[in-house]
Structures are given as structure tokens and as C-alpha cells.
Write an enzyme that holds these catalytic residues in place. Structure first.
Site, PDB file in Angstrom:
ATOM      1  N   ASP A  86       0.835  -1.203   0.000  1.00  0.00           N
ATOM      2  CA  ASP A  86       0.000   0.000   0.000  1.00  0.00           C
ATOM      3  C   ASP A  86       0.871   1.255   0.000  1.00  0.00           C
ATOM      4  O   ASP A  86       0.627   2.201  -0.754  1.00  0.00           O
ATOM      5  CB  ASP A  86      -0.862   0.037   1.269  1.00  0.00           C
ATOM      6  CG  ASP A  86      -2.178  -0.698   1.118  1.00  0.00           C
ATOM      7  OD1 ASP A  86      -2.601  -0.945  -0.031  1.00  0.00           O
ATOM      8  OD2 ASP A  86      -2.786  -1.025   2.152  1.00  0.00           O
ATOM      9  N   LEU A  87       1.846   1.270   0.889  1.00  0.00           N
ATOM     10  CA  LEU A  87       2.677   2.473   1.028  1.00  0.00           C
ATOM     11  C   LEU A  87       3.504   2.712  -0.229  1.00  0.00           C
ATOM     12  O   LEU A  87       3.660   3.853  -0.685  1.00  0.00           O
ATOM     13  CB  LEU A  87       3.583   2.343   2.247  1.00  0.00           C
ATOM     14  CG  LEU A  87       2.847   2.326   3.593  1.00  0.00           C
ATOM     15  CD1 LEU A  87       3.793   1.878   4.707  1.00  0.00           C
ATOM     16  CD2 LEU A  87       2.274   3.705   3.917  1.00  0.00           C
TER      17      LEU A  87
END
Lengths: 408, 408
Positions: free
Chosen positions: A165-166
């Protein structure tokens, strides 16, 4: 935050981590970010951790410095408002970041009907359109079976950090700024798709895992905490405190041996094996069954305080393992004497004041501004309708009366 | 790769993952990236995994599409060449990415003497200048003590994915493109420092961990593979194959219960407890000791093939755990029928042809070009000296004769 991205407005219709972290980066670099949400909040509005009153500290962390407009997205009029916001005219506008499905009213094709040079950045699951979250991508690409001690057999270990996600968020930010630069000269818009799956799979390629499997026909063993291909592992001091020590360059290796006074012991192993550990970090990995016990014994003869002193004296690359609470207490506190300090105390919508980070990087020639708090849901509804869409007060009032929008 | 970054030249003096991955992203977005290395290669030139001939597949993966010039950096004349390359004049030039120490001949101050609007992006360890690698940052900020099953007690579990390096690389790319945009209007250069430590600590803030510790005075338990604050975990099918299943939205939760035909069993638990799992994903986490056995039993009654069918029919968010070798075989193969496919077969300097990824994102309106291979060390020495520094053939010849530069 810094004023790097002047005249740069992005509209966000998104939730969870990837897309909101993209626009968080942009906001902290000076962009104007307008996040629209459903009037009762998006699916991430109550995501844990929450305060006792049910305010999401996660939402507060990921939406700092953004403006919030609350719209009833279930109604045609509300959807039309969202499209108008995303496609509003002007230079440095017409950029939309989302994780909504590819089709539907927020499709790039629909937005581009309103603004031909639209830049749409869409975070998605797998590239073929199928659903995936960070946790399922991670399961699917191999890391959980390589993580953790070999004693776990074939049981997977999920990561706690939502790394995909990051990474997708920062890749999306990088792609968006690059696409806007391209638009400045070409005039062309872009539809950019950032699949979490492709973020993961491209990483496998970039780090050599794909080549390792394809060329060598092999994959790594589950190595526990051993650093692959060099020297590194966790060790335990006499008082039980654990430290991570690694030595990748020749200098780091020599410093470590000096600090722990094990040069002679290691030389004896080198002589016996006829190798030089200094010149080849791979040999330190190959022969770690001989080297690890020497280092482990030496570490265990020091208290953690003594160990810190001898390792720091020689500039060894090491770190104590901290609990997250220790990390917050020791590493996340504001420093009023440092203009470039990462954390400052900020009061948030939850009513709590706590250390709040700005950008991960320092622009040394610019003033580092205090990070802005997250908005309350709908805090900027009227401001955005007036400033972005040029609506008069009575028009905004009617939207409220009709329940199409809501304030904070 | 895509031609997004026209007229954008970056010089790299760096090694390992963070800084080289920054410029890898830039190269794959169309920038011209010139990497200089010591004539015998930098400290990452032999990093594992390697072929039997000792060619680093890691280096090949991280330096795709860059030009390579080999310089004797131990000599003043070589160092001067590196400075001249980084600071060469022209619009869209004067950008340098490095992980060399802050001081010394590649300091921003020294580069800015040659070019006032220089943009220098420096990846470093901790923000105070002390040494750190991905592995030590990770130890220091708390994740290893939260990762893995509770049965491990207080033993840390390191991550295998170098997440902080990779995030630092993409943050650096995002900051550099933004700084160049700013320079276009302001004329101002920048010194940008990207400490791995601040990448980690800002993440703790953005995801709510700092607030959790500061406001609630708590940190998470070691949860094994349980997804914090929602529903998710690994489960095992009848044939022993493991899958990750998660359900965050109401739709995903309902789909899962339908697919596994456990609606009635879950309703019974809801009735008993007086809660609605559909409306609040946090309750699914709170009561996971009641829910997990229901799902685990149902999963265990299916073979992995049956399970895949029933889960996919209901669009459940799930994924089989794959070994990395399986992931490469199933997910990393070129698809000649898809113009936007992530992987293409590319022949590399190692002599091997294998699936090679381009950018993690797709720019749907542009042509996706075949990823370029990594250079051989010094492959572009003469070309770079001629084109960037305008050197004549005899000058280049003398540099070779004097051992200041080397070719491939």
C-alpha cells in the site's frame, strides 16, 4: 511540509492507505488536496486504531493537510458534483487520485469528457482488475514463506507494515507529478493505473528475485533474521536486550571485529578456510555458521549499555530492537531546537495533541512548516463549493437543504 | 518504460537499494540516468544473488535503463570528473542522487559552487547523520516485535522485503521531480535529504502508531497473521494449501459468508452477542476468537481447487500463499497479447534472458516500451564524456591511458 508544489491541485476520492497516502505526500509537498467523501464518511472513516470516542487515529494520520468535502455520492446530483470538482478548469488542476472501480461515473473516460487533459491516477488490486489488498498481494508473491524462523516450517508470516500500500502510494505520487510535468509541455492528459500487484511484482524483478528463480532455478531459504548475502542478524546482550547488527562494507566488518575484540578469532577461521571475509561479504554469509557464534558470544559478554558504547565508538552499524512504544517515546518527539525536525506537536480533530510528522525528507533550503492537522469530515464543504465551483451562498445552502452535501 | 520525463537528466553516485531504486524509477519514466561508479564497481557490484560467474542479478535489476561510466574516484581528477558530470549545465540537468556521505567532494555545497541551481537528493541513515541500513531502522522502530506468531515470545522477526529502502527510493523520486518542477518557476536549487529513519518514523505517524502510543498509551499485540482491526488471516484448505482471506468492507464480509455457506452460523454468534459484524469491521476483530473457527472449519472442508471456485464466484478478497518460485512462474511471465503487460523478456549483461519488469504503473494513453537492460560497468564511459562534457576523442583517450576512467 514544504511549498514545493505551487499551483498544484489534486482531488481525491479514495479510502484506506494507498491512494490517501499518495495525496498525503502531495499535500505535505505543498499541493492543495481536496478529498471528497460520502456524507457519512468512506469505508476507512472508522478504521482502527480509534479513540474511545470512536475517532479514527488512522484516518487522522493519513489525511493531514487535506480539505474535506462531504457529498451524498449515492445521488446523481452528488456524483455530478464530484465529477465537477475533479475536472474543474485551470492550469495545475484537473488531477484526480482514486481507488474507485475503473468503470462508473469516476472513470477516466467520463472525466476526460469534461476536461480533455485530465490526469487520473487509480490505485487498484491486480492489474487484470481483480480485487486485492496489501495482505493478499503479499501472500501471493512469496515473502510470507521467507519471513520468520525456519522452525515455523511452511507456515506463512504476514508482514505488519502494509508495504505494498505504502509503495503504491508513493509510486502514484511520483507518477502523478511526472505526468503533470509532461502535460505542461505536451498538453496531454493521462490515465495512470497503479496496481498493488504490479508494485509487488516489479519489486520482485528489481531486487533480483525473478532472475534468481528464472536463471538460477532457485529461491532463498527461510533465513530467519539472517541478512541474505552479507553479515547481519539479531544478537542478545548479557541483560537479554536484543540488537540488530549488520556489516555489509569492508569498513563495517572490520569495525565490528575491532569493537568486539574478535579479530584474532575471526582470523583463525579465515586461515583455516583460506578465505578473506573482508573482501567478500558473500563469504560472511556462506560461513555464517562459523562467524555467528563468535559474534554472539562476544555480544553476550556485554551489558546492553556497554555494548552500545563499544559499537558506537567504532561506528558499527547496529540498532537496539525497540517496541513500538519505545520507538515513539525515543524517536518521535518534537525537537524545538531543530528547524528540520520531523515531528511537531499538532492538535487533531480527535481533540488530542500528539507528535505529528511532516514529509519524510528535508528540503534544506526551504522553511519546514508545521504539519497541518487532518480536517473534520465536511469541514471545507462550503469553501470548496464556493472557491472551486464558484457557487453562490444560496446555491450552497440549497445543496445542504437537499442533503446533497454536508458540513462538519 | 514510458516517455513521461522528457529533457530530464539525473546523475547517480550511489549503491545498494534506496538511491539506485530512485533513479531506476526515473529512468523507467523516461529520464536519462547516468550512474558513475568506481572503476572496479561500487560496494553493491557483487551483491547477492549472483550467477555462477559472479554477475550480480541484484545489480542488474536495480540499474536497468541507466548509462554507466566508470571512474577512478580515488584520484582527484576522477573526483573532478564526477562533479563536472553532476553539475553540467542546461535545463533539465543539474540533478544528482546519491548516498555518499553528506560532507566531502560530493556535498551539495560543493556541487552548488559549480551550478547554483543544483538539486541534490541524498539518501542517508538516521536524520542526525548516524549510520543505518534498512535492517537497523526496522529493528529500531518496532515492527519486528509485532511480526510473527505470539509463540515467538519476545524474539524479533526481521522483514525480508527491504521496505524502508524501497520507500526511501520512491520518496526520493517524488521529491526530486517536485523539486525540479519548483526550479522551473523559481530558478532555485534544493538540497534534499531523505533519511531512511525519517521514512520509517513518518510512516509510524501516518498510520496512526504514534497517536496510538501517545493518546491511548498502548501498542498493538503481536497478532500473528491476524489483520488488525478487521477480518483477515491465513487459513488451510483440506489439501493443506494455505490461503489469505480478508474482509474489510461490508460487501466483502457478506460475500465471504455466502461463499462458505456460514451465514447461519455467524448470525447465531451475532444474536448471542447482540452485535452486527456487517456494520463494524472492528467487531469482527474483537470477536475473532468466535469467528475464526467458523471460517477455518468451512475452509478446511474444501480442497484448494474447490475453495478457489467458491471464493471467486462471490468475489471474495483472497489469495493463495505462493512460494516465490511459484509467484515468478505464475505472475511474472510476459504476455505478448497485452501491450500493457508488466514483464517482457530482456537479455541482460549476465548473458541471461529473463522476464523483466518496467514501471509498476501503466500510462494507458502512452506506448509501453520494452524495459531496457542494465548497462555493463563503464559501457557508456566514452559516450558520456563526449556528450555530457563535450570531450574530444584524444582527451577521452588520455583519461583511459591515465587510468582515470575505464570502459566496459
Amino acid at each position: 511540509m514544504y511549498s514545493l508544489l505551487d499551483n498544484f491541485r489534486v482531488v481525491e476520492g479514495a479510502s484506506f492507505i494507498a491512494a490517501p497516502s499518495c495525496t498525503l505526500h502531495l499535500a505535505q509537498m505543498g499541493a492543495e488536496v481536496i478529498r471528497f467523501d460520502h456524507v457519512r464518511g468512506g469505508p476507512d472513516y472508522g478504521r482502527w486504531p480509534c479513540t474511545d470516542d470512536g475517532v479514527s487515529l488512522y484516518w487522522e494520520g493519513l489525511n493531514k493537510g487535506k480539505k474535506s468535502i462531504a457529498i451524498d455520492l449515492g445521488r446523481p446530483q452528488g456524483r455530478e458534483l464530484a465529477v465537477q470538482l475533479a475536472t474543474a478548469p485551470g492550469e495545475g488542476r484537473g488531477m484526480f487520485v482514486t481507488n474507485y472501480p475503473v468503470g462508473g461515473f469516476l472513470s477516466h473516460d467520463n472525466l476526460a469528457k469534461h476536461r480533455a487533459d485530465m490526469i487520473t491516477v487509480r490505485v487498484m488490486g491486480w492489474a487484470d482488475g481483480s480485487t486485492a489488498f496489501d495482505y493478499t498481494v503479499n501472500a501471493g508473491i512469496g515473502y510470507p514463506l521467507l519471513t520468520g524462523p525456519p522452525s515455523l516450517g511452511d507456515a506463512p508470516v504476514n508482514h505488519v507494515l502494509p508495504a505494498w500500500d505504502l509503495l503504491a502510494g508513493s509510486h502514484a505520487a511520483m507518477a502523478l507529478v511526472s505526468a503533470e510535468r509532461h502535460r505542461q509541455t505536451s498538453g496531454a492528459g493521462q490515465e495512470i493505473l497503479v496496481p498493488l500487484g504490479d508494485v509487488g511484482l516489479s519489486t520482485l524483478g528489481n531486487l533480483g528475485h525473478v532472475a534468481e528463480a528464472s536463471v538460477l532455478g532457485q529461491q532463498r531459504d527461510r533465513l530467519g533474521n539472517d541478512l541474505y548475502g552479507a553479515f547481519g542478524r539479531d544478537f542478545q546482550a548479557a541483560d537479554g536486550r536484543r540488537v540488530m547488527i549488520c556489516a555489509i562494507t569492508a569498513r563495517q566488518w572490520n569495525s565490528l571485529l575491532e569493537a568486539l575484540r574478535v579479530v584474532d578469532k575471526v582470523n583463525a577461521v579465515q586461515d583455516e578456510l583460506g578465505v578473506s571475509f573482508e573482501r567478500d561479504e558473500g563469504l560472511r554469509f556462506d560461513h555464517r555458521d562459523r562467524l555467528m557464534p563468535i559474534i554472539a558470544d562476544a555480544v553476550a559478554q556485554h551489558s546492553s549499555t556497554q555494548l552500545a558504547r563499544v559499537l558506537d565508538e567504532q561506528n558499527v552499524c547496529w540498532e537496539p530492537y525497540r517496541s513500538m512504544r519505545e520507538a515513539v517515546a525515543e524517536k518521535c518527539q518534537p525537537d524545538p531546537h531543530n528547524d528540520h525536525a520531523l515531528f511537531r506537536n499538532v492538535e487533531h480533530p480527535s481533540g488530542h495533541t500528539y507528535p505529528t510528522p511532516g514529509t519524510s525528507f528535508m528540503a534544506m533550503g526551504m522553511q519546514r512548516q508545521t504539519p497541518l492537522r487532518a480536517p473534520r469530515l465536511g469541514e471545507h464543504t462550503d469553501e470548496v463549493l464556493a472557491q472551486v465551483l464558484g457557487m453562490a451562498g444560496h446555491e450552497i445552502g440549497r445543496l445542504h437543504d437537499d442533503g446533497v452535501v454536508a458540513g462538519a
